[in-house]
Write an enzyme that holds these catalytic residues in place. Sequence first.
Site, short mmCIF file in Angstrom:
data_model
loop_
_atom_site.label_atom_id
_atom_site.label_comp_id
_atom_site.label_asym_id
_atom_site.label_seq_id
_atom_site.Cartn_x
_atom_site.Cartn_y
_atom_site.Cartn_z
N SER A 1 -3.54 0.93 -4.65
CA SER A 1 -2.96 -0.30 -4.11
C SER A 1 -4.02 -1.40 -3.98
CB SER A 1 -2.32 -0.03 -2.74
OG SER A 1 -3.29 0.45 -1.83
N HIS B 1 1.14 5.23 -2.07
CA HIS B 1 1.53 6.57 -1.60
C HIS B 1 2.78 7.13 -2.26
CE1 HIS B 1 -1.37 7.25 1.58
NE2 HIS B 1 -1.19 6.01 2.04
N GLU C 1 -5.99 9.21 0.45
CA GLU C 1 -6.27 7.77 0.43
C GLU C 1 -7.21 7.35 -0.71
OE1 GLU C 1 -4.82 5.43 1.92
OE2 GLU C 1 -3.83 6.41 3.60
N HIS D 1 0.83 -1.21 0.00
CA HIS D 1 0.00 0.00 0.00
C HIS D 1 0.87 1.26 0.00
CE1 HIS D 1 -3.15 2.83 1.22
NE2 HIS D 1 -2.37 3.19 2.24
FE LIG Z 1 -2.47 5.00 3.37
#
Ligand SMILES: [Fe+2]
Length: 439
Positions: free
Chosen positions: A336, A277, A317, A272
Amino acid sequence: MNGDPFQETMYIEENTYKNDMISLIFLLKEKVGALAKVLRIFEEKSINLTHIESRPSRVNKDEYEFFINLDRRNTPLLTDIIKTLRNEMGVTVHELSRKKKKDAVPWFPRTIQELDRFANQILSYGAELDADHPGFKDPVYRARRKEFADMAYNYRHGQPIPKVTYTEEEKKTWGTVFRELKTLYPTHACYEHNHVFPLLEKYCGYQEDNIPQLEDVSKFLQTCTGFRLRPVAGLLSSRDFLAGLAFRVFHSTQYIRHGSKPMYTPEPDVCHELLGHVPLFADISFAQFSQEIGLASLGAPDEYIEKLATVYWFTVEFGLCKEGDTIKAYGAGLLSSFGELQYCLSDKPEIQSLNLEKTAVQKYPVTEFQPVYYVAESFKNAKEKVRRFASSIPRPFSVRYDPYTQRIEVLDNAKQLKNLAESISSEMGTLCSALKKIE
Ligand SMILES: [Fe+2]
């Protein structure tokens, strides 16, 4: 002024407050006559101090903190006195009273080193798994998670992030996630993600058979935008996590999800962080936008932290952005997740324009696909929206990050503002000179 009076107010005992008393704390540099100069201001207004005590500052060695009491009847004159102390003498002053104490500004880190304190105040340790976690009944996985949690717990700012030798099984899990997601990026991910991804493959070891090392990735990000990673042992509070962003520090996990379910994880893991990110933190506009959320959170009341955490959720997010006539994904939770990345751009979810008044109070599920997504016009536009939102947060000062000293400057006195004006003036000089040269 480098003191930390917000934190210091917590050391004042309750019984020092009396209804007919006002208490003040001010900080002075150690200098002959400095205290006399301050006391003269009270004398000129015929104010009698009923109590005074001093101690060396716990924060700055060359400063002293003074705690004084005066009669509440002097309140009308006090505003002028505090103004004179702050604006003409550059003194940091804090008024303490029952009301003020209730409204006290929550502590926040002033230096990048102070992020180390978060390591000791995590909400849950990364090795504790819930009963429905895919790795709950796997003692080897649990022992491995503890190794990662211990490593992060003992990490301190300035140290290189420990390199990890990932097992064959861990690499296999990464490989599956990497391979599947990479097929979707060209059509589903935003321009910035697709622009940076090949650079990560070239310089940071992003490959199907290799899990990149946080240290290498952190160094890469620092050369792009000044963002850096730091390992985290478990769940941080929203306040602490957002504060990291103010310093361009992103708290990152280093462990990987359980191998039995490579396409599912109930919590953030290294897939993730690295696939979702990291690519965006290498983009200048996105980095500024993320830092803006962090700066807005410093010293904000709890209800505003919740709102900022919600804004973070629907942008960093799960954010979507416009790209010409199309919509693409930039949120890490989407980039992700093989399933949600397809779903978010289908006609199933509801899509709305990013509007912080509305977005900040939107309810959301954490264990299933989002029913609503918010679309940003651009990261620059989203940053302006956060800045406007930040100005509505009730706190008695503005903040600014100084990247040279890696400190947060609290802009609440004339000296600070003068320094800022000088720094802007110097930058303007550079800009004018450069503009003349390209005319
Ligand atoms: Fe995150």
